[in-house]
Design a protein around this motif. Structure first.
Motif, PDB file in Angstrom:
ATOM      1  N   ARG A 181     -67.006  -1.964  47.856  1.00 31.12           N
ATOM      2  CA  ARG A 181     -66.510  -2.872  48.884  1.00 31.12           C
ATOM      3  C   ARG A 181     -66.001  -4.140  48.215  1.00 31.12           C
ATOM      4  O   ARG A 181     -66.262  -4.409  47.046  1.00 31.12           O
ATOM      5  N   GLY A 182     -65.247  -4.905  49.003  1.00 29.78           N
ATOM      6  CA  GLY A 182     -64.724  -6.164  48.477  1.00 29.78           C
ATOM      7  C   GLY A 182     -63.326  -6.061  47.922  1.00 29.78           C
ATOM      8  O   GLY A 182     -62.767  -7.048  47.453  1.00 29.78           O
ATOM      9  N   ILE A 183     -62.716  -4.880  47.956  1.00 28.68           N
ATOM     10  CA  ILE A 183     -61.344  -4.702  47.494  1.00 28.68           C
ATOM     11  C   ILE A 183     -60.638  -3.719  48.421  1.00 28.68           C
ATOM     12  O   ILE A 183     -61.272  -2.974  49.164  1.00 28.68           O
ATOM     13  N   GLU A 184     -59.319  -3.726  48.375  1.00 28.70           N
ATOM     14  CA  GLU A 184     -58.524  -2.730  49.079  1.00 28.70           C
ATOM     15  C   GLU A 184     -58.010  -1.725  48.063  1.00 28.70           C
ATOM     16  O   GLU A 184     -57.499  -2.098  47.008  1.00 28.70           O
ATOM     17  N   VAL A 185     -58.180  -0.454  48.379  1.00 30.67           N
ATOM     18  CA  VAL A 185     -57.739   0.610  47.491  1.00 30.67           C
ATOM     19  C   VAL A 185     -56.730   1.468  48.236  1.00 30.67           C
ATOM     20  O   VAL A 185     -56.972   1.874  49.374  1.00 30.67           O
ATOM     21  N   THR A 186     -55.591   1.726  47.610  1.00 30.16           N
ATOM     22  CA  THR A 186     -54.588   2.574  48.236  1.00 30.16           C
ATOM     23  C   THR A 186     -55.151   3.973  48.471  1.00 30.16           C
ATOM     24  O   THR A 186     -55.656   4.601  47.529  1.00 30.16           O
ATOM     25  N   PRO A 187     -55.112   4.465  49.700  1.00 28.76           N
ATOM     26  CA  PRO A 187     -55.679   5.804  49.967  1.00 28.76           C
ATOM     27  C   PRO A 187     -54.937   6.892  49.187  1.00 28.76           C
ATOM     28  O   PRO A 187     -53.709   6.926  49.147  1.00 28.76           O
ATOM     29  N   ARG A 188     -55.682   7.725  48.564  1.00 31.94           N
ATOM     30  CA  ARG A 188     -55.170   8.940  47.914  1.00 31.94           C
ATOM     31  C   ARG A 188     -56.046  10.091  48.410  1.00 31.94           C
ATOM     32  O   ARG A 188     -56.878  10.617  47.681  1.00 31.94           O
ATOM     33  N   MET A 189     -55.883  10.453  49.678  1.00 27.83           N
ATOM     34  CA  MET A 189     -56.814  11.336  50.378  1.00 27.83           C
ATOM     35  C   MET A 189     -56.894  12.719  49.757  1.00 27.83           C
ATOM     36  O   MET A 189     -57.960  13.346  49.754  1.00 27.83           O
ATOM     37  N   THR A 190     -55.797  13.238  49.257  1.00 27.10           N
ATOM     38  CA  THR A 190     -55.814  14.580  48.669  1.00 27.10           C
ATOM     39  C   THR A 190     -55.815  14.537  47.155  1.00 27.10           C
ATOM     40  O   THR A 190     -55.708  15.573  46.501  1.00 27.10           O
ATOM     41  N   GLY A 191     -55.971  13.344  46.599  1.00 24.72           N
ATOM     42  CA  GLY A 191     -55.995  13.216  45.154  1.00 24.72           C
ATOM     43  C   GLY A 191     -54.598  13.011  44.591  1.00 24.72           C
ATOM     44  O   GLY A 191     -53.595  13.397  45.190  1.00 24.72           O
ATOM     45  N   GLU A 192     -54.550  12.371  43.454  1.00 23.32           N
ATOM     46  CA  GLU A 192     -53.271  12.128  42.775  1.00 23.32           C
ATOM     47  C   GLU A 192     -53.427  12.536  41.327  1.00 23.32           C
ATOM     48  O   GLU A 192     -54.350  12.096  40.619  1.00 23.32           O
ATOM     49  N   LEU A 193     -52.536  13.405  40.877  1.00 22.97           N
ATOM     50  CA  LEU A 193     -52.572  13.889  39.506  1.00 22.97           C
ATOM     51  C   LEU A 193     -51.758  12.951  38.625  1.00 22.97           C
ATOM     52  O   LEU A 193     -50.580  12.693  38.895  1.00 22.97           O
ATOM     53  N   LEU A 194     -52.399  12.443  37.595  1.00 24.44           N
ATOM     54  CA  LEU A 194     -51.760  11.534  36.655  1.00 24.44           C
ATOM     55  C   LEU A 194     -51.766  12.162  35.274  1.00 24.44           C
ATOM     56  O   LEU A 194     -52.415  13.192  35.041  1.00 24.44           O
ATOM     57  N   SER A 195     -51.065  11.544  34.335  1.00 21.48           N
ATOM     58  CA  SER A 195     -50.950  12.144  33.009  1.00 21.48           C
ATOM     59  C   SER A 195     -52.299  12.310  32.331  1.00 21.48           C
ATOM     60  O   SER A 195     -52.524  13.261  31.576  1.00 21.48           O
ATOM     61  N   GLY A 196     -53.247  11.401  32.631  1.00 23.21           N
ATOM     62  CA  GLY A 196     -54.542  11.458  31.966  1.00 23.21           C
ATOM     63  C   GLY A 196     -55.639  12.110  32.768  1.00 23.21           C
ATOM     64  O   GLY A 196     -56.767  12.259  32.276  1.00 23.21           O
ATOM     65  N   GLY A 197     -55.345  12.486  34.016  1.00 22.68           N
ATOM     66  CA  GLY A 197     -56.396  13.085  34.825  1.00 22.68           C
ATOM     67  C   GLY A 197     -56.093  13.005  36.301  1.00 22.68           C
ATOM     68  O   GLY A 197     -54.931  13.015  36.720  1.00 22.68           O
ATOM     69  N   MET A 198     -57.128  12.864  37.126  1.00 26.20           N
ATOM     70  CA  MET A 198     -57.001  12.865  38.583  1.00 26.20           C
ATOM     71  C   MET A 198     -57.765  11.687  39.171  1.00 26.20           C
ATOM     72  O   MET A 198     -58.852  11.346  38.706  1.00 26.20           O
ATOM     73  N   VAL A 199     -57.178  11.074  40.201  1.00 28.76           N
ATOM     74  CA  VAL A 199     -57.877  10.025  40.945  1.00 28.76           C
ATOM     75  C   VAL A 199     -57.780  10.338  42.429  1.00 28.76           C
ATOM     76  O   VAL A 199     -56.823  10.953  42.889  1.00 28.76           O
ATOM     77  N   MET A 200     -58.803   9.938  43.159  1.00 28.89           N
ATOM     78  CA  MET A 200     -58.834  10.149  44.610  1.00 28.89           C
ATOM     79  C   MET A 200     -59.474   8.931  45.233  1.00 28.89           C
ATOM     80  O   MET A 200     -60.365   8.309  44.643  1.00 28.89           O
ATOM     81  N   SER A 201     -59.026   8.547  46.412  1.00 24.48           N
ATOM     82  CA  SER A 201     -59.630   7.414  47.111  1.00 24.48           C
ATOM     83  C   SER A 201     -59.496   7.622  48.610  1.00 24.48           C
ATOM     84  O   SER A 201     -58.543   8.239  49.089  1.00 24.48           O
ATOM     85  N   ALA A 202     -60.497   7.092  49.349  1.00 30.22           N
ATOM     86  CA  ALA A 202     -60.503   7.252  50.803  1.00 30.22           C
ATOM     87  C   ALA A 202     -61.296   6.117  51.423  1.00 30.22           C
ATOM     88  O   ALA A 202     -62.346   5.730  50.897  1.00 30.22           O
ATOM     89  N   PRO A 203     -60.809   5.552  52.546  1.00 29.03           N
ATOM     90  CA  PRO A 203     -61.592   4.532  53.250  1.00 29.03           C
ATOM     91  C   PRO A 203     -62.736   5.190  54.010  1.00 29.03           C
ATOM     92  O   PRO A 203     -62.548   6.213  54.679  1.00 29.03           O
ATOM     93  N   LEU A 204     -63.939   4.619  53.927  1.00 25.40           N
ATOM     94  CA  LEU A 204     -65.107   5.163  54.615  1.00 25.40           C
ATOM     95  C   LEU A 204     -65.490   4.355  55.844  1.00 25.40           C
ATOM     96  O   LEU A 204     -66.423   4.734  56.551  1.00 25.40           O
ATOM     97  N   GLY A 205     -64.792   3.246  56.093  1.00 26.11           N
ATOM     98  CA  GLY A 205     -65.145   2.391  57.216  1.00 26.11           C
ATOM     99  C   GLY A 205     -66.069   1.270  56.775  1.00 26.11           C
ATOM    100  O   GLY A 205     -66.767   1.360  55.758  1.00 26.11           O
ATOM    101  N   GLY A 206     -66.077   0.207  57.551  1.00 21.78           N
ATOM    102  CA  GLY A 206     -66.941  -0.923  57.234  1.00 21.78           C
ATOM    103  C   GLY A 206     -66.556  -1.632  55.955  1.00 21.78           C
ATOM    104  O   GLY A 206     -67.412  -2.279  55.319  1.00 21.78           O
TER     105      GLY A 206
END
Length: 494
Positions: A181-206
């Motif tokens: 918490r305390g930051i805004e993260v761009t949603p990547r609901m289905t994951g994003e494949l990058l050259s070095g690996g994978m990242v995923m992010s999702a808002p959980l509320g609150g």
């Protein structure tokens, strides 16, 4: 006897099983190692099949105003869940901690005995019972039950104590998870494949966001505890270039792509459910939901055996039905693992799958897989397409009042639903009246229904159709006998 059933683990699988058994009047003790509830939430959503299951027990309203979604993915490739038929949709961002709170309150209201701070140590079978050694705040104690069920997660102590074979694939990579918490993260609901690996992010509320990072080539580590948040933040920055180190971590964890399944879900008087029976990459949030379904399948069968109305062999169908579901789960999550964690060499496969998903049949097939709607049990042959499938939600008029096929299952009993007001059919089932509800009803709403051409259905307590008519009354008797035990003797003699 301390209880008819001892369950280890007060997670979703253990709590659902306790509730199902208490609906049938079975004495239950849950042993939970932790002294209190945890706010940690590995699972953050409910699949369509789980939403249906909670609805059939009248639990859905306890979750409040949940957000539903028709968006899903298969290995990061977007998937439209809206192609699926049915009255329910997946519930997104429902934290596992909320699910556990709802289920624990339900189990307690029904009379389950939940003992926190009680750690399973070992067991041995003695004749027709299981003797369990337990570490408690007051020292070691011995409990006795008719059956022991391990619902104590992927590192199950019951599984290890029982020597259950647990073959599969060891972990090849590690992923890190943090709720912040305390930051805004761009949603990547289905994951994003990058050259070095994978990242995923999702808002959980609150104001809380979940971030997941998987760095390509990162081997699994033997950890004595969770990773530090700084490790998560450093990996996120290496992969995305963004700095999230100033966020406040709520919970940090790590998981792997290890995939294993026990060869037997039951050994005599000891059974396994949920993650104790199967582990896999948590792709698409299927793990917790499959665990809940395991326990719904087991609960009514175990209760029937304990009541003496069904033979012990009914428990064998728990293994035969749910082991196959678990096998398919490991197969589809292994395929998703290749898509999510594979490097550039997996990109052609992703491209081909994205092209195929544009075809409705393919989209429907994969959507049903990840939603739990593809499950069909072997209940016997017959022309009716409902056999072995879950009973669809149907609005009904019952004794002059509005009702539904879903509401008929609130009590956790089997149901013979007569849609043609057939007294002979009802007389045929009279010998099982103490074990099933025999209901005459008519569909409401007009138009076509999922049961068009079907005059009657026998629904198991877990919601699956065991018999459908038109069909012979002999077949109905055989289905009743198979799933609910022999009819009362006096009824057979009439």
């Amino acid at each position: 006897m301390s209880a008819s059933v001892i369950i280890t683990g007060a997670g979703p699988a253990g709590l659902v099983l306790a509730g199902e058994l208490r609906l049938a009047g079975i004495d239950v003790v849950i042993l939970e190692r932790l002294s209190g509830r945890t706010a940690e939430s590995r699972g953050i959503g409910l699949t369509i099949r789980t939403v249906e299951t909670f609805a059939q027990r009248g639990l859905l309203r306890r979750f409040g105003d949940i957000q539903t979604s028709e968006q899903g993915h298969f290995g990061g490739v977007p998937l439209d869940l809206g192609v699926l038929d049915g009255a329910y949709r997946a519930a997104k961002t429902v934290p596992q901690s909320v699910t556990e709170t709802v289920l624990e309150n339900w189990a307690l209201e029904l009379g389950a005995d939940i003992r926190r701070g009680h750690e399973f140590r070992s067991y041995q079978e003695e004749g027709a019972s299981v003797v369990v050694r337990v570490g408690t705040p007051a020292g070691e104690r011995t409990l006795r039950a008719d059956y022991l069920v391990g619902a104590d997660g992927g590192r199950s102590s019951v599984r290890k104590a029982g020597g259950f074979d647990f073959p599969g694939n060891a972990a090849s990579t590690e992923l890190l998870l943090a709720d912040v918490r305390g930051i805004e993260v761009t949603p990547r609901m289905t994951g994003e494949l990058l050259s070095g690996g994978m990242v995923m992010s999702a808002p959980l509320g609150g104001g809380v966001h979940r971030v997941i990072v998987g760095e390509r080539g990162a081997p699994p580590r033997r950890r004595g505890g969770p990773p530090s948040f700084q490790e998560v933040a450093d990996t996120w920055k290496r992969l995305t270039g963004d700095d999230i180190s100033h966020a406040e971590p709520v919970w940090v964890s790590a998981f792997t792509d290890a995939a294993r399944q026990v060869t037997d879900y039951r050994r005599s008087r000891v059974l396994l459910t949920g993650d104790a029976a199967h582990i896999h990459l948590p792709a698409g949030g299927q793990g917790m939901n499959t665990s809940i379904q395991d326990s719904v399948n087991l609960g009514w069968k175990l209760a029937a055996v304990l009541h003496g109305t069904a033979p012990e062999s009914l428990l064998d169908t728990y293994h035969s039905e749910r082991h196959e579901v678990g096998r398919q789960l490991l197969a589809n999550t292994a395929a998703q693992s290749q898509l999510i964690l594979g490097g550039a060499e997996a990109q052609p496969l992703r491209d081909v799958l994205a092209e195929l998903i544009r075809y409705e049949d393919v989209s429907r097939h994969l959507a049903a897989k990840v939603s739990g709607l593809a499950i069909r049990y072997d209940v016997g042959s017959g022309p009716n397409s409902l056999l072995g499938a879950r009973m669809p939600h149907l609005e009904l008029t019952v004794r002059g009042r509005p009702g539904s096929s879903t509401a008929l299952l609130h009590a956790g009993r089997g149901v013979l639903l007569d849609l043609a007001d057939n007294p002979y059919l009802r007389r045929r089932a009279a010998g099982w009246r103490e074990r099933i509800d025999i209901v005459t009803a008519t569909p409401r709403g007009g138009g076509r229904t999922p049961l068009d051409g079907t005059a009657a259905v026998l629904i198991r307590p877990d919601g699956y159709v065991a018999w459908a008519g038109p069909g012979s009354h002999h077949d109905l008797s055989a289905a009743l006998d198979r799933w609910f035990g022999p009819a009362r003797r006096e009824s057979r003699e009439r």
